[in-house]
Design an enzyme around this catalytic site. Sequence first.
Site, mmCIF file in Angstrom:
data_model
loop_
_atom_site.group_PDB
_atom_site.id
_atom_site.type_symbol
_atom_site.label_atom_id
_atom_site.label_comp_id
_atom_site.label_asym_id
_atom_site.label_seq_id
_atom_site.Cartn_x
_atom_site.Cartn_y
_atom_site.Cartn_z
ATOM 1 N N ARG A 437 0.838 -1.204 0.000
ATOM 2 C CA ARG A 437 0.000 0.000 0.000
ATOM 3 C C ARG A 437 0.878 1.262 0.000
ATOM 4 O O ARG A 437 0.604 2.225 0.696
ATOM 5 C CB ARG A 437 -0.951 0.009 1.198
ATOM 6 C CG ARG A 437 -2.268 0.712 0.863
ATOM 7 C CD ARG A 437 -3.143 0.951 2.061
ATOM 8 N NE ARG A 437 -4.436 1.465 1.645
ATOM 9 C CZ ARG A 437 -5.182 2.279 2.367
ATOM 10 N NH1 ARG A 437 -4.787 2.679 3.552
ATOM 11 N NH2 ARG A 437 -6.334 2.698 1.920
ATOM 12 N N ASP A 472 -5.449 2.396 12.942
ATOM 13 C CA ASP A 472 -5.339 1.456 11.818
ATOM 14 C C ASP A 472 -3.902 0.978 11.645
ATOM 15 O O ASP A 472 -2.947 1.580 12.166
ATOM 16 C CB ASP A 472 -5.826 2.174 10.547
ATOM 17 C CG ASP A 472 -6.423 1.227 9.525
ATOM 18 O OD1 ASP A 472 -6.171 0.012 9.624
ATOM 19 O OD2 ASP A 472 -7.131 1.710 8.618
ATOM 20 N N ASP A 542 -12.808 -5.213 6.479
ATOM 21 C CA ASP A 542 -13.106 -4.183 5.477
ATOM 22 C C ASP A 542 -14.258 -4.623 4.591
ATOM 23 O O ASP A 542 -14.741 -3.845 3.769
ATOM 24 C CB ASP A 542 -11.870 -3.917 4.603
ATOM 25 C CG ASP A 542 -10.968 -2.878 5.235
ATOM 26 O OD1 ASP A 542 -11.356 -2.285 6.252
ATOM 27 O OD2 ASP A 542 -9.847 -2.678 4.719
HETATM 28 C C1 GLA Z 1 -8.008 0.491 6.035
HETATM 29 C C2 GLA Z 1 -9.209 0.383 6.939
HETATM 30 C C3 GLA Z 1 -10.379 1.091 6.309
HETATM 31 C C4 GLA Z 1 -10.019 2.536 6.067
HETATM 32 C C5 GLA Z 1 -8.762 2.621 5.221
HETATM 33 C C6 GLA Z 1 -8.269 4.047 5.120
HETATM 34 O O1 GLA Z 1 -8.188 -0.225 4.860
HETATM 35 O O2 GLA Z 1 -9.495 -0.949 7.226
HETATM 36 O O3 GLA Z 1 -11.510 0.992 7.147
HETATM 37 O O4 GLA Z 1 -9.825 3.171 7.303
HETATM 38 O O5 GLA Z 1 -7.713 1.842 5.766
HETATM 39 O O6 GLA Z 1 -7.122 4.152 4.360
#
Ligand code: GLA
Length: 720
Positions: A437, A472, A542
């Site tokens: 990422r 996160d 997610d």
């Molecule tokens: C991750 C989290 C999502 C969101 C994105 C933001 O994927 O799990 O819920 O917060 O990052 O970049």
Amino acid sequence: MAIEFKNNKIHLYNDSMSYIIEISKQNDLLSLYYGARIEADDIECPKRIHGAACCQDGNDYSLSLFAQEYPSAGASDFRSPAYEIETDKGLHTPELKYKSHKIIKGKPPIKGLPSVYTENESEAQTVIVTTADDVHGIEVKLYYTVFEKLNVICRHSEITNVSNPYIYLNNAQSVSLDFPAGEYEYIHLEGAWAREKHIDRNTVHKGIQGFESRRGASGHVENPFLMFFDKGSNEDYGNVYGISLVYSGNHRFLMEQEMYETVRVQTGINPFNFRFKLNKGESFVTPEAVMVYSSNGFANMSNTFHKLYRTRLCRGKWCDKARPILINNWEGTYFNFTKEKLLEIADAASKIGIELFVLDDGWFGKRNNDNSSLGDWYENKEKLEGTLAELAEEMNKRDLKFGLWFEPEMISPDSDLFRVHPEWAVSVPNVKPHLSRNQLVLDYTRADVREYIIERLTDILSNANIEYVKWDMNRNMSDVYSLNLPSDCQGEFYHRYILGLYEVLEKITSAFPDILFEGCAGGGGRNDPGMLYYMPQNWASDDTDAVERLYIQYGGSMVYPASTVGAHVSAVPNHQTGRTTPLSMRGTVAMNGAFGYELDLSSLGDYELAEMKKQVEFYKSIRELVMTGDYYRLLNPFTSRHSAWMYISEDRSKALVYYAVKEVRPANETAFLKLKGLDENAEYKINGEIKSGKTLMNYGIVIDINESDCYSTIIRLERV
Ligand code: GLA
């Protein structure tokens, strides 16, 4: 409940469970029994074992014959060792002998590591058994805690280099259990990003089997949790042992069925790339393993974990308090938001009774996509058209609390932080690191990194009215190397990273005790009990698709209570699967946890908003029960088109029954929901009718509707 020492046996017990250790004539710690409550006086290590005369006195004494508490490597037990060392002189076959033990009230905390706690000393007792090998110059303390009201035993160990200039610890398991020959099965929660915590059930077979994480986090792929049980066990029947590791890093769960058909079960830190140097006098403490025993199937085990984790692992003001209903802007806007858009969403949210607005990724540095700025934790005043404090005020004016997203363990190569401190990123010198990422991991083994992060977060959290934080962590670790560690200590990196993380979490969460923290790691990449100690809820996945969530939440419910499970209603077609499900089903599924919405509310029509308003009102009326009720799985989505589960209050006076059907089929089975946990002698009001607990549990509720795809309902029951 008590821990008793008598006739060289240590018996940990409560009313319904026993765990018995024998100190052999050779001073080895043997496992005698773990299961339903029995009398320790009635049993001893068998005289003949595995067909051979039991040779506790003879010359041919072999540890491989016996069930052991914390087996050493190379001293005649050929099965998997619980720990491995190498001294500076190359000695590596230690043999631990019992030295002493101490029984204390309550449960001591584990310094620097998350663990289950007691609020009152009378809730539990702990025995600390000291073993040692004088030739190898090591001591190992084994900690066992037994709870009075719950069938819980917690274990961890502390390994000390007593007399060598240094030793390397190459393996350190938290627990080792030897089960007698038998037919066993196990369940683990496997998955992937957006498909976490799926049930995988297997038969235990000869040889080594198990699962692990090598990702630097507990991971999406294998949750740190094992259910080991008698073959054929189910929700209501069978001896079941749930083992949950309170750890957020590389873990390993191993089962080994050897020639005598006994099964060794272990969990602890993954030995992969693990080597920890202990200088003279230094100790290593393993994470805690929490073991739950149930004599009557999975449901009882789950409810024990739920209660323990909700009330004696999660901490602070929010630990088992009803959660505010939130709106998160991530799937609504992604990075592409303006202040105006956020306030439009907030206006709509406020009108339908939502209580918290969460601003997700994209508010800091120059972050308008996932290419940059991680580490630059300064508000982007241009994008926000003002400060975070002002935005929070706007939210508060609309009767919404304000929450904020962070990803504090990461650094973007395109960030001011990286330009100043490239050495803070985890990477191997002179090797191009593998990005994921577009980002790298910050080296949390470094005190300067930890101080920087604490300073940045403290600044932001103190200067705006922020009442919720989403923490996160969006990549696994590769290219692991720290400039902070000497060359012979690189094998300490993974564990020291987690210790660094726990230190930061402890400092931040205790400095801001009123903030509700939610853990996240690309969804469920770190849904583990270690994180729950600091943050009482976790974003479960997610994947917000209601059908997919049936599986994810069913699997997760084996060990984690609904209060800890973040669950949102999102837009259709769903962004992860493209599936369209009715709003009612999205609501039903998301109300099986800490409820919220994650879509652009400002773009919805009046009809949908009115439906959502009703959902919000309904959830407010049930959330206390969802947070604290006992939980029963009724129909399994992995094996059925139907899915059903229920909550019931501790006094059995109120219940909620959830039902959802994934896809309709002609000429197919009718679902009967046989309820559980009700008072069989009581009568309950259900859909305007009165029915007895007996009927509801034995005949059940019949779902006799004209089925449609993704039909769902929540039925309330009240004792009359
Ligand atoms: C991750 C989290 C999502 C969101 C994105 C933001 O994927 O799990 O819920 O917060 O990052 O970049």
